[in-house]
Scaffold this motif. Structure first.
Motif, short mmCIF file in Angstrom:
data_model
loop_
_atom_site.label_atom_id
_atom_site.label_comp_id
_atom_site.label_asym_id
_atom_site.label_seq_id
_atom_site.Cartn_x
_atom_site.Cartn_y
_atom_site.Cartn_z
N LYS A 34 0.84 -1.21 0.00
CA LYS A 34 0.00 0.00 0.00
C LYS A 34 0.87 1.25 0.00
CE LYS A 34 -4.22 1.72 0.34
NZ LYS A 34 -3.97 3.15 0.40
N ASP A 35 1.98 1.22 0.74
CA ASP A 35 2.91 2.37 0.74
C ASP A 35 3.49 2.60 -0.65
OD1 ASP A 35 2.50 2.78 3.41
OD2 ASP A 35 4.31 1.71 4.06
N ILE A 40 3.52 5.60 -5.94
CA ILE A 40 3.30 5.57 -7.39
C ILE A 40 2.22 6.57 -7.78
CG2 ILE A 40 2.41 4.15 -9.28
CD1 ILE A 40 3.85 1.76 -7.99
N LEU A 41 1.13 6.61 -7.04
CA LEU A 41 0.02 7.51 -7.36
C LEU A 41 0.42 8.97 -7.18
CD1 LEU A 41 -2.98 5.59 -5.72
CD2 LEU A 41 -2.36 5.69 -8.14
N ALA A 56 1.88 -11.38 -8.82
CA ALA A 56 0.85 -12.01 -8.00
C ALA A 56 0.64 -11.19 -6.73
CB ALA A 56 1.26 -13.43 -7.64
N SER A 57 -0.56 -11.32 -6.17
CA SER A 57 -0.89 -10.73 -4.88
C SER A 57 -0.57 -9.24 -4.83
CB SER A 57 -0.15 -11.51 -3.78
OG SER A 57 -0.65 -11.15 -2.51
N ILE A 62 0.22 -3.36 -7.06
CA ILE A 62 1.19 -2.34 -7.49
C ILE A 62 1.09 -2.12 -8.99
CG2 ILE A 62 3.66 -1.83 -7.70
CD1 ILE A 62 4.02 -3.47 -5.07
N SER A 63 0.91 -3.19 -9.77
CA SER A 63 0.82 -3.07 -11.23
C SER A 63 -0.40 -2.25 -11.65
CB SER A 63 0.76 -4.47 -11.86
OG SER A 63 1.93 -5.20 -11.59
N ILE A 64 -1.53 -2.52 -10.99
CA ILE A 64 -2.76 -1.81 -11.34
C ILE A 64 -2.64 -0.32 -11.03
CG2 ILE A 64 -5.23 -1.61 -10.78
CD1 ILE A 64 -5.22 -4.64 -10.30
N ALA A 65 -1.84 0.03 -10.05
CA ALA A 65 -1.65 1.44 -9.69
C ALA A 65 -0.84 2.21 -10.73
CB ALA A 65 -0.97 1.53 -8.33
#
Length: 407
Positions: A34-35, A40-41, A56-57, A62-65
């Motif tokens: 989450k950090d 990234i955002l 994974a997981s 992180i990838s979707i962000a």
């Protein structure tokens, strides 16, 4: 977590136009993921992710962000169910948190939030995408089909080519020498050695206050122990505070409270406990995501350090006090009774006792009474050695004597 933080700061310092994250992971701690997502955002420049093998997981989160997702042939993304250290599903509060996070991040990046939730929750069923009882894991072609991948690539250069980036300089971030040194101190074996120095140094200084270098060594070891774990997010503030509370309790037991009781035992438990907790990625005593092996290694390192410090004190301490180096920083000379030194804490009056002058008294010197040597002085008279004397007064630390006229 720290690696990503340092890499993004490096990109900012170099005024990078784009950042590409090369991803290959089975996941990690939810809180750290989450950090990373928040960093990234908040990053102003585009961030693309190249899933080289697996995302994974936490890797999926992180990838979707990222602004764009690119995948290599045979790569996978999904399976974001939160699991405990033993591989079983974590309690629902963690699943709910992960579902909510995946949904909101997917919405932010323009991807299907329902599919993102289904990567976490196996009870979610989506027509023509997944059936109930299965969490979503997309292959490269499936990810492209359902909007979770912008294209199939085999290299970072191909990603830049797809985005029309030309005449560029590709800078690969690498950990600095300082960071590599920090990573060395995260090794449990090294941590055990530091614990040995910390406990041994503090205990030696408490037993022989004023020597100086044992507490200095303990202080340096303490910094080398806590700082790397703190920088990587493992050492919490309360764990560090607990360590110093334990030290204070031990000091109170030694210097203030008589005997060895609750304060001393509590201090030892808190001190050792805090050193163990620092090495573990627990969440306020929640060990759901801490593997048994990690816990065992941390406890073993702490106990080995403690036992090693005891051995060092009992065996090495004796040898240390006999060295020339130690004699230069500590007072090693003794004033033995056989050399004529004595401290008189009289329990009964010595007035009227007789003896002989052990040295010449002019007017002070030493006398021998009943086989013991005492400091003495006369009223101003000169008394030869071996002359008979009698005690007139025993007030203070010296005896007041005169010649024994009855000799």
């Amino acid at each position: 977590n720290r690696y990503v933080d340092l890499a993004l700061k490096h990109a900012e310092d170099n005024k990078a136009d784009y950042v590409v994250i090369e991803m290959d992971t089975y996941g990690g701690a939810v809180t750290d993921a989450k950090d990373i997502v928040e960093r990234i955002l908040d990053f102003e420049k585009p961030i693309w992710v190249f899933i080289n093998k697996d995302a994974a997981s936490a890797g999926a989160l992180i990838s979707i962000a990222c602004d764009s997702i690119y995948m290599a042939p045979g790569a996978n993304i999904g399976a974001a169910t939160v699991v405990t250290a033993d591989g079983g599903a974590a309690p629902d509060k963690y699943q709910s948190y992960m579902r909510s996070t995946m949904r909101s991040i997917a919405e932010e990046s323009g991807r299907d939030p329902k599919i993102a939730e289904a990567m976490v929750d196996q009870s979610i069923e989506i027509d023509s995408v997944t059936q109930a009882g299965q969490v979503i894991t997309f292959s490269t072609s499936e990810a492209i089909k359902y909007g979770f991948c912008e294209g199939k690539v085999t290299s970072i250069e191909e990603i830049l080519e797809k985005n029309g980036v030309e005449d560029y300089e590709l800078v690969e971030y690498e950990l600095s020498g300082t960071e590599k040194i920090i990573s060395i101190f995260l090794n449990p074996f090294v941590s055990g050695i530091l614990i040995l120095v910390i406990i041994g140094g503090i205990w030696f200084e408490l037993q022989t206050p004023g020597v100086g270098f044992p507490i200095a060594a303990a202080g340096i070891a303490l910094i080398l122990y806590f700082v790397p774990y703190y920088l990587t997010g493992l050492a919490e503030n309360w764990e560090i505070i607990a360590f110093f509370v334990g030290i204070v309790l031990i000091a109170l037991e030694i210097f203030v409270i008589p005997g060895f009781g609750i304060a001393g035992i509590s201090g030892i438990v808190i001190t050792i406990g805090s050193l163990v907790l620092v090495m573990l990625n627990n969440d306020a005593f929640d060990f759901s995501f801490v593997g048994f092996n990690e816990l065992l290694i941390a406890v073993a390192a702490a106990l080995a350090g403690m036992l090693g410090s005891m051995v060092l004190l009992f065996i090495g301490g004796v040898r240390l006090t006999n060295t020339k180096v130690f004699s230069r920083v500590a007072l090693m000379d003794t004033m033995g009774r056989d050399q004529g030194y004595t401290s008189n804490f009289k329990t009964e009056s010595m007035v009227g006792m007789t003896g002989t002058a052990y040295t010449v008294l002019r007017p002070s010197g030493k006398v021998m009474i009943g086989g013991e040597i005492y400091d003495a002085y006369t009223r101003g008279d000169y008394i030869e050695r071996d002359a008979k004397i009698v005690v007139l007064s025993d007030e203070g630390t010296s005896l007041k004597v005169k010649l024994d006229n009855q000799e």
